[in-house]
Design an enzyme around this catalytic site. Structure first.
Site, short mmCIF file in Angstrom:
data_model
loop_
_atom_site.label_atom_id
_atom_site.label_comp_id
_atom_site.label_asym_id
_atom_site.label_seq_id
_atom_site.Cartn_x
_atom_site.Cartn_y
_atom_site.Cartn_z
N GLU A 288 5.79 52.43 -29.64
CA GLU A 288 5.98 52.31 -31.10
C GLU A 288 5.06 51.24 -31.65
O GLU A 288 4.26 50.66 -30.91
CB GLU A 288 7.45 51.96 -31.41
CG GLU A 288 7.92 50.66 -30.74
CD GLU A 288 9.43 50.46 -30.77
OE1 GLU A 288 10.18 51.42 -31.03
OE2 GLU A 288 9.86 49.32 -30.50
N ASP B 198 8.81 42.39 -36.94
CA ASP B 198 7.83 43.46 -37.17
C ASP B 198 6.73 43.03 -38.13
O ASP B 198 6.45 43.73 -39.12
CB ASP B 198 8.54 44.70 -37.74
CG ASP B 198 9.68 45.16 -36.87
OD1 ASP B 198 9.52 45.19 -35.64
OD2 ASP B 198 10.75 45.50 -37.41
#
Ligand code: 6LW
Length: 505
Positions: free
Chosen positions: A195, A40
């Site tokens: 997302e 991420d």
């Protein structure tokens, strides 16, 4: 042999407004740029200085932050969340805790916004120096994972994905208070789990970059744009702009490409950092999701990642480190908060005191120092001496149901070297070898997708590394390893860590 492929590609840059093509030449970069458990990624570029942050889940300290000026060499300058007051981690596991962070800069202040899943939800912290100190958390009203910030003029917008819908609101960055109703702005192109949203502005358009497909094989990056920040957002006809779940990408060692963040360098070039994993031993990955980089060009007003081509692995240079235990660097982590009284440094030794916790579920505070394993050809080696009855040694950790320990166990006059494997419901002492004294040199080594466990230079057990993969044992993290003490008091000598994937042909 050192293999250093070049990522240099010449890209014809057709600018949307129809200006003549511009040629951008990328430098030679390793890929991944941050190998091992670095999922991420988010990046901010302030002048030549670039900072990347990654998610950290149940580890403390949390959110490692790396600095580079050349995009090739990255140095960890700290951890954003380095005080327990910033990072409650009660019952956090490899599935919970700190999810995807975003780092941004506005008007002299760095912002890091993220979600603490299970312990408070969305919050942000600020600093004037990215190396810290960072502020106490400011908690936010809009929920949904993967929050991001976008600054424009004196306005600050927050975007995240409550109920799986990319949703935008305006916030006061000082108080975290929501200043406008949360508005759903995009659901993506139909892939599961929309997302990882980020908003950028270029050429009069707002660009909304997201991930879809989930963080496994179908992971992809898609983009939409609008003239107005609240939409309507129109999907790029060329979506996805990055995926290896395709005919062109299906045989690549790099899979799961997604969750990216774009940035622009002072020379005008655009880039993206994103996560992907490298598979070993089939469709398995045990090193975690890693941070990769690619150039971005613009065609017809849309971003194109890596010229539309799959990402190539370019093995990073090896690392060899000897820890002398005069200090504990920012790469060392604990599972949840450490009980500080159980850690000491003295005359080049690391002294650990056990509290009964090992690595099974419910053992929340093991006395352990763990660092990322950043290559599939790697080793960690140290000496340990138990000065009382107990158990101490080296741990190899993925998740509470996927780990191994190599330890010295002392019970009165009986001293043994023990290897324990925990892989889902398999829990066994693989080797129990008598030792003459409660002192031994311990090493865990990975080569050829096999871990070997060595005592005084002799291998006493081995374990296939795919057994500790996310596919087999689960979790959002990657393998970490280091010294631990479950019971008693243990004294560790210097520790050697090495990874050098360029040895693998
Ligand atoms: C993260 C989400 C994701 O929040 O995985 O791959 C989740 N992307 O964006 C956990 O890392």
């Amino acid at each position: 042999m050192k293999r250093f492929l070049t990522l240099s590609v010449i890209f014809a840059l057709t600018v949307c407004c129809g200006r003549p093509s511009e040629v951008v030449v990328g430098p030679e970069l390793p890929n991944p740029i941050l190998p091992g458990f670095h999922p991420d990624p988010s990046i901010v570029a302030v002048g030549d200085d670039c900072y990347i942050v990654n998610s950290s889940f149940q580890y403390f300290p949390g959110v490692p932050i790396y600095h580079s000026r050349d995009l090739a060499h990255w140095e960890q300058v700290g951890n954003v969340l380095d005080r327990p007051s910033q990072l409650p981690l009660q019952e956090a596991t490899s599935w919970l805790g700190i999810y995807a962070p975003t780092i941004r800069y506005d008007n002299g202040i760095y912002y890091m916004i993220t979600t603490n899943v299970g312990n408070g939800g969305n919050f942000m912290v600020t600093a004037t120096n990215p190396a810290g100190p960072w502020s106490e958390p400011v908690y936010l009203e809009q929920q949904g994972i993967d929050p991001s910030l976008y600054f424009e003029g004196d306005k600050c917008y927050m975007v995240s994905n409550p109920d799986g819908v990319i949703t935008l609101c305006e916030i006061d960055p000082a108080t975290g208070k929501t200043l406008s109703p949360s508005k759903p702005i995009w659901t993506g192109t139909g892939g599961r789990y929309p997302e990882g949203p980020h908003i950028y502005r270029k050429g009069g358009w707002y660009y909304l970059l997201i991930s879809e497909g989930g963080t496994e094989l179908p992971h992809r990056l898609t983009v939409a744009r609008s003239k107005h920040i609240y939409g309507p957002y129109k999907s790029n006809p060329a979506n996805p702009i990055l995926t290896h779940c395709s005919q062109a990408g299906q045989d690549n060692i790099i899979q799961g490409t997604g969750h990216g963040d774009m940035f622009q360098r002072p020379d005008g070039s655009w880039w993206i950092v994103f996560l992907a994993y490298r598979r070993y031993g089939g469709d398995f990955h045990h090193l975690g999701r890693e941070t990769f980089i690619a150039p971005v060009t613009w065609e017809n007003g849309w971003p194109v990642v890596n010229g539309g081509k799959p990402i190539k692995e370019n093995k990073p240079e090896g690392v060899s480190k000897r820890y002398l235990w005069d200090t504990i660097g920012p790469e060392w982590m604990h599972l949840q908060h450490p009980q500080k009284e159980n850690y000491a440094l003295a005359e080049g030794k690391l002294i650990l005191t056990g509290n009964g916790d090992g690595f099974d579920w419910g053992n929340w505070h093991p006395t352990a120092l763990l660092r990322r394993q950043e290559g599939a050809d790697a080793s960690i080696c140290t000496s340990v001496k138990l000065s009382s009855d107990g158990e101490a040694g080296l741990a190899l950790y993925q998740i509470f149901c996927g780990f191994a320990t190599l330890s010295v166990r002392r019970t009165g006059a009986k001293v043994e070297a023990v290897v324990r494997f925990k892989v889902r419901s398999i829990d066994k002492e693989e080797a129990v070898i008598p030792l003459p004294t409660a002192e031994a040199t311990l090493e865990i080594r990975e080569a050829g997708e096999m871990y070997s466990f060595l005592v005084n230079g002799q291998s006493i057990a081995s374990l296939e590394s795919p057994l500790l993969s996310s596919e087999v044992v689960g979790g959002f993290t990657g393998v970490t390893w280091g010294p631990y003490c479950k019971e008693g008091v243990a004294c560790f000598g210097p520790l050697e860590y090495e990874h050098n994937e360029n040895r693998i042909q």
